[in-house]
Enzyme design. Structure first.
Site, PDB file in Angstrom:
ATOM      1  N   ARG A  34       0.837  -1.200   0.000  1.00 14.37           N
ATOM      2  CA  ARG A  34       0.000   0.000   0.000  1.00 14.37           C
ATOM      3  C   ARG A  34       0.873   1.251   0.000  1.00 14.37           C
ATOM      4  O   ARG A  34       1.885   1.307   0.696  1.00 14.37           O
ATOM      5  CB  ARG A  34      -0.934   0.004   1.207  1.00 14.37           C
ATOM      6  CG  ARG A  34      -1.933  -1.139   1.125  1.00 14.37           C
ATOM      7  CD  ARG A  34      -3.108  -0.971   2.067  1.00 14.37           C
ATOM      8  NE  ARG A  34      -4.064  -2.030   1.796  1.00 14.37           N
ATOM      9  CZ  ARG A  34      -5.005  -1.994   0.854  1.00 14.37           C
ATOM     10  NH1 ARG A  34      -5.125  -0.928   0.096  1.00 14.37           N
ATOM     11  NH2 ARG A  34      -5.825  -3.007   0.674  1.00 14.37           N
ATOM     12  N   ASP A  35       0.458   2.235  -0.793  1.00 12.86           N
ATOM     13  CA  ASP A  35       1.159   3.519  -0.854  1.00 12.86           C
ATOM     14  C   ASP A  35       0.963   4.251   0.474  1.00 12.86           C
ATOM     15  O   ASP A  35      -0.131   4.231   1.035  1.00 12.86           O
ATOM     16  CB  ASP A  35       0.610   4.347  -2.016  1.00 12.86           C
ATOM     17  CG  ASP A  35       1.487   5.533  -2.354  1.00 12.86           C
ATOM     18  OD1 ASP A  35       1.624   6.439  -1.505  1.00 12.86           O
ATOM     19  OD2 ASP A  35       2.028   5.566  -3.473  1.00 12.86           O
ATOM     20  N   ILE A  36       1.999   4.903   0.967  1.00 11.44           N
ATOM     21  CA  ILE A  36       1.890   5.618   2.250  1.00 11.44           C
ATOM     22  C   ILE A  36       1.149   6.953   2.106  1.00 11.44           C
ATOM     23  O   ILE A  36       0.766   7.551   3.102  1.00 11.44           O
ATOM     24  CB  ILE A  36       3.263   5.842   2.915  1.00 11.44           C
ATOM     25  CG1 ILE A  36       4.179   6.693   2.036  1.00 11.44           C
ATOM     26  CG2 ILE A  36       3.922   4.514   3.266  1.00 11.44           C
ATOM     27  CD1 ILE A  36       5.436   7.174   2.737  1.00 11.44           C
ATOM     28  N   ASN A  97       5.455   5.905 -14.212  1.00 12.88           N
ATOM     29  CA  ASN A  97       6.173   7.077 -14.692  1.00 12.88           C
ATOM     30  C   ASN A  97       7.593   6.657 -15.024  1.00 12.88           C
ATOM     31  O   ASN A  97       8.206   5.893 -14.266  1.00 12.88           O
ATOM     32  CB  ASN A  97       6.185   8.181 -13.621  1.00 12.88           C
ATOM     33  CG  ASN A  97       4.792   8.634 -13.252  1.00 12.88           C
ATOM     34  OD1 ASN A  97       3.969   8.890 -14.115  1.00 12.88           O
ATOM     35  ND2 ASN A  97       4.510   8.707 -11.965  1.00 12.88           N
ATOM     36  N   GLU A 105       9.503   9.653  -9.410  1.00 13.22           N
ATOM     37  CA  GLU A 105      10.081  10.037  -8.126  1.00 13.22           C
ATOM     38  C   GLU A 105      11.045   9.011  -7.554  1.00 13.22           C
ATOM     39  O   GLU A 105      11.983   9.381  -6.848  1.00 13.22           O
ATOM     40  CB  GLU A 105       8.963  10.326  -7.126  1.00 13.22           C
ATOM     41  CG  GLU A 105       8.128  11.537  -7.513  1.00 13.22           C
ATOM     42  CD  GLU A 105       6.979  11.797  -6.551  1.00 13.22           C
ATOM     43  OE1 GLU A 105       6.835  11.052  -5.560  1.00 13.22           O
ATOM     44  OE2 GLU A 105       6.218  12.746  -6.800  1.00 13.22           O
ATOM     45  N   VAL A 106      10.802   7.738  -7.809  1.00 14.91           N
ATOM     46  CA  VAL A 106      11.671   6.681  -7.294  1.00 14.91           C
ATOM     47  C   VAL A 106      12.292   5.956  -8.482  1.00 14.91           C
ATOM     48  O   VAL A 106      11.560   5.445  -9.335  1.00 14.91           O
ATOM     49  CB  VAL A 106      10.893   5.677  -6.411  1.00 14.91           C
ATOM     50  CG1 VAL A 106      11.818   4.582  -5.901  1.00 14.91           C
ATOM     51  CG2 VAL A 106      10.226   6.398  -5.248  1.00 14.91           C
ATOM     52  N   HIS A 110       8.063   0.747 -11.085  1.00 13.99           N
ATOM     53  CA  HIS A 110       6.891   0.379 -10.285  1.00 13.99           C
ATOM     54  C   HIS A 110       5.637   0.845 -10.992  1.00 13.99           C
ATOM     55  O   HIS A 110       5.677   1.753 -11.814  1.00 13.99           O
ATOM     56  CB  HIS A 110       6.961   0.990  -8.882  1.00 13.99           C
ATOM     57  CG  HIS A 110       7.042   2.486  -8.850  1.00 13.99           C
ATOM     58  ND1 HIS A 110       8.193   3.182  -9.178  1.00 13.99           N
ATOM     59  CD2 HIS A 110       6.119   3.428  -8.534  1.00 13.99           C
ATOM     60  CE1 HIS A 110       7.965   4.480  -9.055  1.00 13.99           C
ATOM     61  NE2 HIS A 110       6.710   4.661  -8.675  1.00 13.99           N
TER      62      HIS A 110
END
Length: 127
Positions: A34-36, A97, A105-106, A110
């Site tokens: 789950r995304d934080i 992305n 961003e990372v 993903h």
């Protein structure tokens, strides 16, 4: 094109167990959690366990076993959450992305699985 993988990125640290996560599914080649900072009622991040930077890097160089595992894990998640149309859900969106223009961003490939509410258009009209 050569990809330089940064093994200090947050997802690499999660894979090594240095940072906790709320795991939804783990397979031989894939981790989903789950995304934080969820952007929808259901917001799951799905990452390969291998050192891939972007979708094209993963799709072009991962083994067939990794690619199949990642795709099947992603399908299982949408079905298990009950958001897949084939599972009686109202649908979901998958986003990835890649690179600077997409605001990745990372630097670890993903996907985001977003669901649980109407998500609107994909991109705003260019003004």
């Amino acid at each position: 094109m050569a990809y330089m993988y940064d093994d200090q990125n947050i997802f690499a640290k999660i894979l090594r167990g240095e940072i906790p996560n709320n795991t939804v599914l783990e397979t031989e080649h894939t981790l989903a959690f789950r995304d934080i900072a969820p952007q929808a009622p259901e917001h799951i991040l799905v990452i390969p366990k291998g050192p891939y930077v972007t979708y094209d890097h993963f799709a072009g160089t991962a083994s067939e076993a990794e690619i199949v595992d990642f795709a099947r894990a992603s399908a299982k998640i949408s079905n298990d959450l009950g958001v897949a149309p084939g599972a009686g859900g109202n649908g979901f969106r998958v986003i990835t992305n890649a690179g600077e223009d997409a605001i990745q961003e990372v630097p670890h490939f993903h996907i985001h699985i977003l669901a649980g509410r109407p998500l609107g258009g994909i991109l705003p009209a260019e003004g």
